[in-house]
Design a protein around this motif. Sequence first.
Motif: not given
Length: 194
Positions: A119-126, A106-112
């Motif tokens: 960080a969006q790139a990190v989220t997409a990779q995850l 939730g922190v990764l997607i909704t906050e950071i």
Amino acid sequence: MLTAKGAATRDRIVAAAAAEIRERGISSVKLDDIGRRSRTGKSQLFHYFPDGKEQLLLAVAEREAEQVLEDQEPHLGQLTSWDAWHDWRDAVVEKYRRQGVHCPLGVLITEIGRHTPAAQAVTAQLLAQWQHRLELGIEEMKAAGEIRAAVDPARASAALIAAIQGGVAILMSSGTSTHLEYALDLCLDYLSAS
């Protein structure tokens, strides 16, 4: 290259930043809060993160992404039977139930992820890694005849990720894991339907 002590200090700063963001939200967190929690001064914060808050947020995003996948092991790598899928489902639900509003996903997607393109790139990779791991399990079960031929592993694994994210978002706002449980159950029912 960091010394062992330097790496430990940097990790402590990232962990403190992640905890502060989970508890208070990204907009409320100040470097002083992170310094206090990590027992470091501003000079140390800028030593390890010379580009400032953006660089620190990226480190937090990377840490939280790693945590999401680590939390699902060993189950995620062993999705070769229905028992294994149900064990994975139970582990996912239990982990997010315990974390409640303090959820790395939730922190990764909704906050950071909303505040920094890196960080969006990190989220997409995850999400791509996670989906791929689920897709491999679906493909293996499909090859064994446990999942019907009409199921598209890429679409089904994407739906599983969306079901988890939606369920986690509701859990974070309501405190109940019911929606997460039902969403995962419906996905698994879809996969196992003959």
